[in-house]
Structure formats: C-alpha cells, structure tokens
Scaffold this motif. Structure first.
Motif, short mmCIF file in Angstrom:
data_model
loop_
_atom_site.label_atom_id
_atom_site.label_comp_id
_atom_site.label_asym_id
_atom_site.label_seq_id
_atom_site.Cartn_x
_atom_site.Cartn_y
_atom_site.Cartn_z
N LEU A 99 -91.42 -28.30 154.83
CA LEU A 99 -91.61 -28.50 153.39
C LEU A 99 -90.39 -29.23 152.78
N LYS A 118 -90.58 -32.80 153.59
CA LYS A 118 -91.68 -33.45 152.86
C LYS A 118 -91.29 -33.82 151.44
N GLU A 134 -90.32 -28.49 145.55
CA GLU A 134 -90.23 -27.33 146.45
C GLU A 134 -90.33 -26.03 145.65
N VAL A 174 -93.80 -25.31 144.56
CA VAL A 174 -94.61 -24.68 145.62
C VAL A 174 -94.27 -23.18 145.69
N SER A 202 -99.62 -26.41 145.96
CA SER A 202 -99.66 -25.95 147.35
C SER A 202 -99.07 -27.02 148.26
N GLU A 203 -98.68 -26.60 149.44
CA GLU A 203 -98.14 -27.57 150.39
C GLU A 203 -99.22 -28.59 150.75
N ASN A 229 -99.08 -32.61 151.06
CA ASN A 229 -99.58 -33.34 152.24
C ASN A 229 -100.49 -34.49 151.83
#
Ligand SMILES: *[C@@H]1O[C@H](CO)[C@@H](O)[C@H](O)[C@H]1NC(C)=O
Ligand SMILES: *[C@@H]1O[C@H](CO)[C@@H](O)[C@H](O)[C@H]1NC(C)=O
Length: 773
Positions: free
Chosen positions: A67, A70, A335, A338, A344-345, A349
């Motif tokens: 995460l 990302k 971050e 989340v 949400s992750e 994505n």
C-alpha cells in the motif's frame, strides 16, 4: 520495396540494425526505466514479460506492491520502487506546440539546446488543415522521443488544451483551437493522433486533453480559477463544453484527460464521479488515465474547502475516477484515507491499472529495447522540422483587410520599408505560452529585411505603450519609406495563464501611434497584429489610410519569415479566424463568470460565440482573405434526406416531420449527407481555400443561429476548378441539444451554406424494421 533492399543490401541492413539497436540501448546513456535484463531480481517476473498481454503484466505488478508503494505512484513525481527495479517517473511534461519545458519532466541543455517551436495553437487552428495538425503532432513526438532517449523528457505530455474559447478576454484562449466545439474537437483528434502515433495500442507518447471542463477563466473581477464555480446548463454541457473532449477521446483515442481546478455546478471536476467515471470512462470509454490539473485536489481542499478533512478530499478524488494527482496531495493523504475506511485499496488499484497500463503501452516496462530508440539529437530542430514550423505559420496567417488591394507588396516598388512597433523585432513573444526553447528565430524585422531595405523604430517601448516618447522617430521613419509596416498587438503581459484581459482594444497608446503614422506615412500603411485573443481594431478597419491588416496570432519561431512571405506575396494567405472578433462594447456588463452560451434578450445577455451571438462584430468567425478570388457552388446535394429511426418507436413506416428525433433513436451508423462543391479560382494566383460548411437548423429555441458542420481545405491553382466532396455526419453535426441536454435531430429544412452559396435540405424520419407489440 523492403524485399528488394533485403536481397540487394543484406549486409547494409544488418549493419544499420546493429547501429540502431546499440543506439537504442545506449541512447543518451539512458538506463531502462524498469525491467533491466541485468537485474537478477526482476528477470523472469511476469510484469517484465514483453510477450504477455499488458493487462496481465499490470495485474502482476500491482499484486507485488505494498500500500505504501502504491500511494507514492499516485502523484506526478512517482517514486521509485527499488526492490522491483522500477525507477522514479516524472509524469508532467508539456508539448502544446513543440516540446516545452513548462513541466518538470522536460529540460533543455546539453545535446538538446532547443526544440522546434511551432505557432501557438490559435494560429495553427486558423489553417483549418487537419493534415498539418497531425504532421505537427508527429514532428513534436519525434523530438519528444529523441529527448526522452537523451534523458531530457518524459513520455507523458499534458497537451492539447481544447477548452472552448468562450470569452474573448480569456488569457489562455491563445492555447486553444478557438471558439467552435467541432473545430476544437477535430484539432484535438488530429494533433493527438500525430503525437501518439497509430501503432495499435502502442503509444509513441501519451497526450492529454485538458482541462475538463467548463474551464476558461483565469482571474476576472476578483474571481479566480481556483475558486470559481461554473454554473453550466445540461444543454451547454452537451452542446458545447463536452464536444471537444468527446471527440478527443472517441476520435483521437487520447491516452489521458485532465480535470480542471474549477467546480461545475458546485462540485470540483476532479471529485465528480458523474463527469470522470460516468462520462469520460463510462460513455466515452477512455483508454487511459485521468490526471488532475496541478494541485487541483489540494486546491479544492484548501481553497474551496470542499471536504472537511484532507483524507476525505483524497478519497473523493480517487473514488470519482481520478488516477493521478499532479501535485503531492494524494501521496500524502491516501494511505490515511484507506486506514480510516474512506477508501479501499481496491480503489487505489483501479487508479494504478490506468496509469501503469499507459506506462506499459509506452514501452516503459520493456527494458532497454525501446521503440523509437534510434531517435536522438540529430532528430531535433532538423531542417524539415523547422520548415514545417514556417509552413504552419504561413498557413495560419489571416488577412483581415486589403484595401486597393495594396498587398502583396512589390520588392520593386516598395524597396524601403519602415518597420515599426513594439512587436516588430520580437522573438519569444512569437512563441506564446506553454512554449519551450526554440531552435532559433526569425523576427518580423529580419523577415522583412530579406525583401526590402528596412528602417526600424519601436514606436512604443513595449506593448503597454504608456507614453508617446518614441512616436516622433517612428513617424519620421514612415515619412521616408516606400511602405510602413506596423507590428502591434499583445504579449504575455496582457494575456496569459492566470491573466485575463481587461479590455479588447489595443493597449495603452498603440492605437494613437497607428493612426498618427497612417496620417503621415509616405507609402501604404500596413497593420500586423500579433495576439492570441481578438482585438477591437474598428478604427483601423474603417481608416482608409490603413490599407491592410494581417493577424498573425503568435506565429512561432519562424513567424517573421512567414509574415514577410505573405506581405510580399510569396505565400498567398489562406487562414481564417477561429474566433469572433467582438467590439469592445460586447464585454461591457458581460461577466466572464456567466457561462451561458445562448443569448437572453430579456436579460440583455448577448450570448457567446458566432453560434449564439448575433450582434455587431469587428470580424466574424471564419473571416480571412486571399490574394486570389474563389467562387464556389454546390453542384450536387440532396433536397430530401431520410433519417431512419427504430421501427418500434412508431407504428408502421410513417414519415415524421416537424419534430426533433432523439439521436439515440436514429440508426446513425455512418449516416452522412454528401454534397459536391465546385471550387473555382478565378483570380491570377494559386491559393488554398477553406470551405467552411455551416448549417442553420430549422427554427426552434434550442438551435444555434448556425453551426459549423464540416470544413475542407483545398489547393486550387489560378484559373482552375476543383470538385470537392464533403460528407456531413447527420447525427453528430446536424443535431441540436434540447434543454434537458438531449441531442436531437430536428426534422424539416436545414439550411446548408458555404459563404453565400445556400442549399436547403429537408430531413425526414423514416421508421424501419419490425413493429414491436
Ligand atoms: C417498412 O419499410 C421497410 C423498408 O422499406 C419494409 O421492409 C417493411 O416491410 C415496411 N414495413 C411496413 C409495416 O410497412
Ligand atoms: C495542408 O498542410 C499540408 C502540410 O503542411 C500541406 O502539404 C497541404 O498542402 C495543406 N493543404 C492545403 C490545401 O493547403
């Protein structure tokens, strides 16, 4: 041909392949961005597998990222992922009309001291030449790839700007293709095709159409773009603001769209799922990523106070469909968003799928074997590229007035020329904003110097022209010369990003200088106007002593040469105005913040652009003269045209008239109305002529007075004629938009006209197919 070369010169071919391969791996010493074959840790990982489908590679890579890794990829200055052999990437580069160093992703220097600087877009648009637009895009992307190979540029360019030039004061109108949405859309699609190439899903560079949407105000009367809430009707969105973007995505296959700073109807565009997720992705099927304007997310949090916490601001953007933040905001707050359960992750994505897919399409994960890897310094500022910059300027110049006709000048009769004005010997002024470092310049004075003996006087110290100290010297010069050329107008101190104009007249005392010179000059006085936006030059239009007026926009690095070529008749001008030239009165009591396109006589609201404004103009949209004379006639065109609509909408095969059929009910396909036009050059000079085809829909409260439905540029030698076929896509261009934002094709008489040539065609709906019970 390829076969012959193979058999005759096999060694030569192998050798040249070797050279180009080594050039690609060593180009400028650039190491691979990712998937270096010498890196044992990534060798054999699926995301580096060039033979696998991109979707699989992207999925594999996302599966390997934490995460924390990302969220650091959600910003323009994307962080490296060293453990996966991925370097950092700067997403922000610009290439509006040549590779530019406005974004941090591109630098000039070393082997790349400059790049070809084409005319500003408003000038290139005036050429109405789709082939030219695409060619410029191809040259710019050659130079961009070369600079990327040399480690000086990125591969993602946030150009073009296709916002409609709605208000003549807009400081960034110069960057756009003008006020007509279809013209802007055609420009966008052509330029983007040139930039991105047409090699299937592969991208030469990735373009971005910006700024979505209803963004065309910098700073007016205390309202700036960071705080502006554009109130836009559904009708104007569908009919005007969406059009260039939709064409950019659907016809240009652009790899990115940028959302803007402003709000539209109370929602910041970068936080609006209706426009990002639903319109751009859902309806238009963008194959690419959505990026914010620089720090848009920070702006709607800090300046607009749209959400109460930064985490909410980050979550709203990503959930709305934003994939990349130009700015640090999403890297700092996603971050935590989340962790707080606001996002949400999986949402993150989704964003990464869009950005990583574009990077893979660009070849960034293909290791050292780069497409276009053979391009290098030798491919930048080439003679051919610089000639295209000159050609673009020649095609973009617009002759507004030619009394006499005084133009073209003769190098026999006009041997001495007084060249006067604050823009008469400029260089960087000619390239406008969002430019780079040009290969070199030809100023107007230098260009004219090739044809005549010149004397030079500034007349005004700069475009602001606050005093008359330099007037007398200029007047004296004009008394001595066979002809006087005044190069006046604007520059970035008057119109720019963050700076809207306050009026439409020539600044300061420029007008006074022009009139005084016209009174005293010995030879003809010619006014050359350099500007992005329109100027109210009614005084010059009406003054018989000002024999000619030429608008040159911001004509790029070779602008001065093009101006001289037109003035001396080496080039026959063929440019047309891509925007209305309004009188100064037009903006009195007209707030820039009123977004309505349609006029409202009861509110004394004049409406905007030639499509909706019917009042007096200085020069209309589409105006532009030539040194020759063209006559055109519509030779073939249907008088009745049937529009098939789905059978189950109505019982039986009835013909409907006097109604407006929803476009979604019509069988559009390639339904197009074909007309043939005979174009005759009855003058004595070869020239290019742009046919602007307008349609006036049947009267009704939704319809514009007229709208551009097609255009075509043709070259016609003197004394010859040409048949030109034009197809008008009925659903796209003959439709109008009702008050609820629904696009409909009005049945009845549509008046097609090209100049004074008119033709009426009656559209009739015909039901086809089975009747549903
Ligand atoms: C409607 O027109 C189509 C095509 O002309 C024809 O095939 C069909 O039979 C017609 N239907 C009726 C109900 O007349
Ligand atoms: C359009 O531009 C191209 C590229 O410069 C040029 O070759 C062509 O002649 C232009 N078309 C016309 C009709 O002028």
């Amino acid at each position: 041909m390829a076969c012959a070369y193979n058999t005759i010169f096999p060694y030569f071919l192998v050798l040249s392949l070797l050279i180009s391969f080594s050039a690609s791996s060593l180009a400028g010493g650039r190491e691979p961005f990712a998937c270096d074959p010498n890196d044992a840790t990534t060798k054999g990982l699926p995301f580096c597998g060039v033979t696998l489908p991109i979707a699989e590679r992207v999925k594999d890579l996302i599966g390997r990222l934490s995460l924390q890794e990302k969220v650091k990829l959600l910003i323009n200055n994307a962080a490296a992922v060293p453990r996966l052999g991925i370097k950092g990437y700067e997403w922000w580069s610009e290439a509006l009309h040549g590779v530019s160093n406005v974004g941090p992703g591109t630098k000039f220097g070393g082997d790349f001291p400059g790049a070809t600087s084409f005319p500003q877009v408003i000038t290139t648009a005036s050429s109405f030449n789709e082939t030219l637009w695409e060619s410029i895009g191809r040259v710019v992307s050659d130079e961009a790839r070369a600079m990327y190979n040399g480690g000086m540029a990125g591969l993602t360019f946030w150009s073009p700007n296709v916002n409609v030039f709605r208000d003549p004061r807009w400081g960034r109108g110069q960057e756009t293709p003008g006020e007509d949405p279809v013209l802007a859309g055609k420009y966008a699609a052509s330029y983007v095709r040139g930039l991105q190439g047409t090699d299937g899903d592969r991208l030469k560079v990735a373009a971005s159409c910006k700024h979505f949407t209803a963004y065309d105000l910098e700073n007016w009367n205390g309202v700036d773009r960071f705080h502006f809430n554009a109130k836009v009707s559904k009708q104007d969105i569908e009919d005007t603001f969406d059009v260039p973007f939709r064409m950019c995505v659907k016809e240009g296959n652009v790899a990115s769209v940028m959302c803007s700073y402003n709000q539209v109807n109370g929602v910041p565009t970068c936080a609006d799922p209706k426009i990002l997720e639903k319109t751009i992705r859902g309806q238009w099927r963008l194959n690419g990523y959505i990026v914010s304007d620089c720090d848009s997310v920070g702006v709607y949090y800090n300046a607009q106070h749209y959400t109460s916490t930064p985490e909410e601001a980050a979550a709203e953007a990503i959930k709305a469909g934003l994939d990349l933040d130009c700015g640090p905001f999403l890297g700092l707050h996603s971050e935590e968003a989340v962790k707080k359960g606001l996002l949400s992750e999986a949402d993150i994505n989704k964003a990464l799928v869009n950005t990583l897919t574009v990077q893979m399409r660009l070849g960034l994960f293909d290791g050292p074997a780069q497409l276009y890897g053979n391009l290098g310094p030798k491919d930048v500022c080439t003679q051919a590229h610089q000639e295209l910059a000159l050609e673009a300027a020649r095609q973009g110049l617009v002759l507004l007035k030619n009394h006499g006709p005084v133009l073209p000048l003769s190098h026999i009769r006009h041997r001495t020329v007084a060249v006067i004005g604050p823009n008469s010997d400029v260089t960087v002024t000619m390239i406008g904003n969002y430019a780079g470092v040009a290969c070199g310049y030809t100023s107007p004075l230098q260009g004219i110097g090739k044809y005549a003996k010149t004397t030079h006087q500034q007349g005004c110290k700069d475009v602001a022209c606050v005093d008359d100290k330099l007037f007398n010297a200029a007047i004296d010069a004009s008394r001595q010369a066979d002809a006087t050329i005044l190069v006046m107008g604007l520059d970035q101190s008057i119109e720019a990003e963050a700076r809207d104009r306050t009026g439409l007249l020539l600044p300061g005392r420029q007008q006074e200088l022009v009139s005084n010179i016209a009174k005293s000059s010995r030879g003809p006085t010619i006014l050359v106007l350099m500007s992005g936006g329109p100027i109210d030059v009614t005084f010059a239009k009406n003054d018989p002593r000002i024999a000619a007026i030429l608008w040159v926009g911001y004509p790029g690095q070779a602008g001065g040469a093009a101006i001289a070529d037109v003035l001396y008749g080496i080039t026959n001008p063929g440019g047309k105005l891509p925007m209305t030239w309004y009188p100064q009165d037009y903006i009195t009591n007209l707030p820039m913040t009123n977004m309505a396109m349609r006029s409202s006589p009861s509110k004394r609201y004049p409406g905007r652009t030639y499509r909706f404004y019917n009042g007096p103009v200085v020069y209309p949209f589409g105006h532009g003269m030539s040194y020759t004379h063209f006559v055109h006639t519509i030779t073939t065109a249907p008088t009745v045209f049937s529009v098939p609509i789905d059978g189950h909408r109505r019982g039986g095969n009835v013909t409907v008239s006097g109604k407006a059929i929803r476009v979604t009910h019509a069988r559009c396909g390639r339904l197009s109305l074909g007309i043939q036009v005979d174009v005759q050059n009855v003058g004595s000079k070869d020239g290019s002529h742009t046919l602007l085809v307008f349609s006036k829909p049947p009267a009704g409260h939704w319809a514009p007075h007229k709208q551009l439905v097609a255009f075509k540029k043709v070259h016609v030698p003197a004394g010859t004629r040409q048949q030109v076929g034009i197809n008008i896509h009925v659903c796209k261009y003959l439709s109008v938009v009702d008050r609820s934002g629904i696009r409909r094709i009005p049945m009845g008489d549509h008046n097609i006209h090209i100049g004074n040539t008119k033709h009426s065609v009656s559209l009739q709906a015909t039901t086809l197919g089975v009747i549903k019970s």
